[in-house]
Motif scaffolding. Structure first.
Motif, PDB file in Angstrom:
ATOM      1  N   UNK A  52     -23.878  22.872 -93.789  1.00  0.00           N
ATOM      2  CA  UNK A  52     -24.628  23.501 -93.363  1.00  0.00           C
ATOM      3  C   UNK A  52     -24.712  24.336 -92.264  1.00  0.00           C
ATOM      4  N   UNK A  53     -25.564  24.946 -91.847  1.00  0.00           N
ATOM      5  CA  UNK A  53     -25.838  25.675 -90.410  1.00  0.00           C
ATOM      6  C   UNK A  53     -25.954  25.527 -89.152  1.00  0.00           C
ATOM      7  N   UNK A  54     -26.254  24.146 -88.959  1.00  0.00           N
ATOM      8  CA  UNK A  54     -26.131  23.316 -87.478  1.00  0.00           C
ATOM      9  C   UNK A  54     -25.954  23.706 -86.859  1.00  0.00           C
ATOM     10  N   UNK A  55     -26.459  25.056 -86.182  1.00  0.00           N
ATOM     11  CA  UNK A  55     -25.145  25.987 -85.280  1.00  0.00           C
ATOM     12  C   UNK A  55     -26.261  25.138 -83.950  1.00  0.00           C
ATOM     13  N   UNK A  56     -26.322  24.544 -83.752  1.00  0.00           N
ATOM     14  CA  UNK A  56     -27.452  24.361 -81.583  1.00  0.00           C
ATOM     15  C   UNK A  56     -26.367  23.899 -81.452  1.00  0.00           C
ATOM     16  N   UNK A  57     -26.375  23.140 -80.138  1.00  0.00           N
ATOM     17  CA  UNK A  57     -25.771  22.181 -80.011  1.00  0.00           C
ATOM     18  C   UNK A  57     -25.891  20.946 -79.311  1.00  0.00           C
ATOM     19  N   UNK A  58     -24.595  19.972 -80.582  1.00  0.00           N
ATOM     20  CA  UNK A  58     -24.887  18.749 -80.616  1.00  0.00           C
ATOM     21  C   UNK A  58     -25.581  17.762 -79.021  1.00  0.00           C
ATOM     22  N   UNK A  59     -26.186  17.226 -79.841  1.00  0.00           N
ATOM     23  CA  UNK A  59     -25.693  15.886 -79.437  1.00  0.00           C
ATOM     24  C   UNK A  59     -25.820  14.799 -80.017  1.00  0.00           C
ATOM     25  N   UNK A  60     -25.471  13.189 -79.262  1.00  0.00           N
ATOM     26  CA  UNK A  60     -25.160  12.471 -80.219  1.00  0.00           C
ATOM     27  C   UNK A  60     -26.017  11.261 -79.617  1.00  0.00           C
ATOM     28  N   UNK A  61     -27.136  10.384 -80.761  1.00  0.00           N
ATOM     29  CA  UNK A  61     -28.142   9.552 -80.858  1.00  0.00           C
ATOM     30  C   UNK A  61     -28.016   8.753 -81.711  1.00  0.00           C
ATOM     31  N   UNK A  62     -28.018   7.774 -81.816  1.00  0.00           N
ATOM     32  CA  UNK A  62     -28.830   6.235 -82.583  1.00  0.00           C
ATOM     33  C   UNK A  62     -27.432   6.610 -84.388  1.00  0.00           C
ATOM     34  N   UNK A  63     -26.146   6.993 -83.802  1.00  0.00           N
ATOM     35  CA  UNK A  63     -25.472   6.796 -84.482  1.00  0.00           C
ATOM     36  C   UNK A  63     -25.220   8.270 -85.334  1.00  0.00           C
ATOM     37  N   UNK A  64     -25.949   9.366 -84.823  1.00  0.00           N
ATOM     38  CA  UNK A  64     -25.781  10.793 -85.559  1.00  0.00           C
ATOM     39  C   UNK A  64     -25.454  12.144 -84.434  1.00  0.00           C
ATOM     40  N   UNK A  65     -24.962  12.406 -85.671  1.00  0.00           N
ATOM     41  CA  UNK A  65     -24.993  13.592 -83.978  1.00  0.00           C
ATOM     42  C   UNK A  65     -26.255  14.625 -84.403  1.00  0.00           C
TER      43      UNK A  65
END
Length: 125
Positions: A52-65
């Motif tokens: 999918x086009x998840x293009x924003x900078x990632x963070x890690x929380x609750x076990x997910x990016x």
């Protein structure tokens, strides 16, 4: 302090911030988040790219990016598996995500600025 590169390869078109976590670098690219495994010595390899086009900078929380899609007036926030980039959670946002909007993680919440609003999401397990 001066720095010099020890690793370099043409693997992606990076467009935003990156996240380093558990031997991987997760980079926001023009076609979604890309996972790069950091190997022994001076080696690394691209392991997956999001579907999918998840293009924003990632963070890690609750076990997910977590990454917002800010392309083409999108209103989506994605929770991705760090193992394979698959979509585990998807949130329709009430407004258009501005360029380079980055979620902020807290122990029990995720925050994201959308338009003139700051949204707060609580994790439900």
């Amino acid at each position: 302090h001066a720095m010099s590169p020890v690793l370099e390869a043409r693997m992606l078109v990076a467009i935003g911030g990156a996240l380093s976590l558990n031997g991987y670098v997760y980079e926001s690219c023009d076609d979604g988040i890309t996972a790069i495994r950091i190997g022994p010595g001076n080696t690394f390899s691209r392991t997956w790219n999001t579907p999918v086009p998840a293009t924003g900078p990632p963070v890690f929380a609750a076990g997910l990016l977590w990454s917002a899609d800010y392309r083409f007036g999108s209103r989506m926030l994605y929770g991705l598996s760090p193992q394979d980039g698959s979509v585990v959670a998807q949130v329709q946002l009430p407004g258009v995500v501005p360029h380079f909007a980055t979620p902020v993680s807290a122990p029990d919440r995720l925050y994201l600025a959308v338009g003139a609003s700051l949204l707060a999401y609580t994790f439900v397990y």
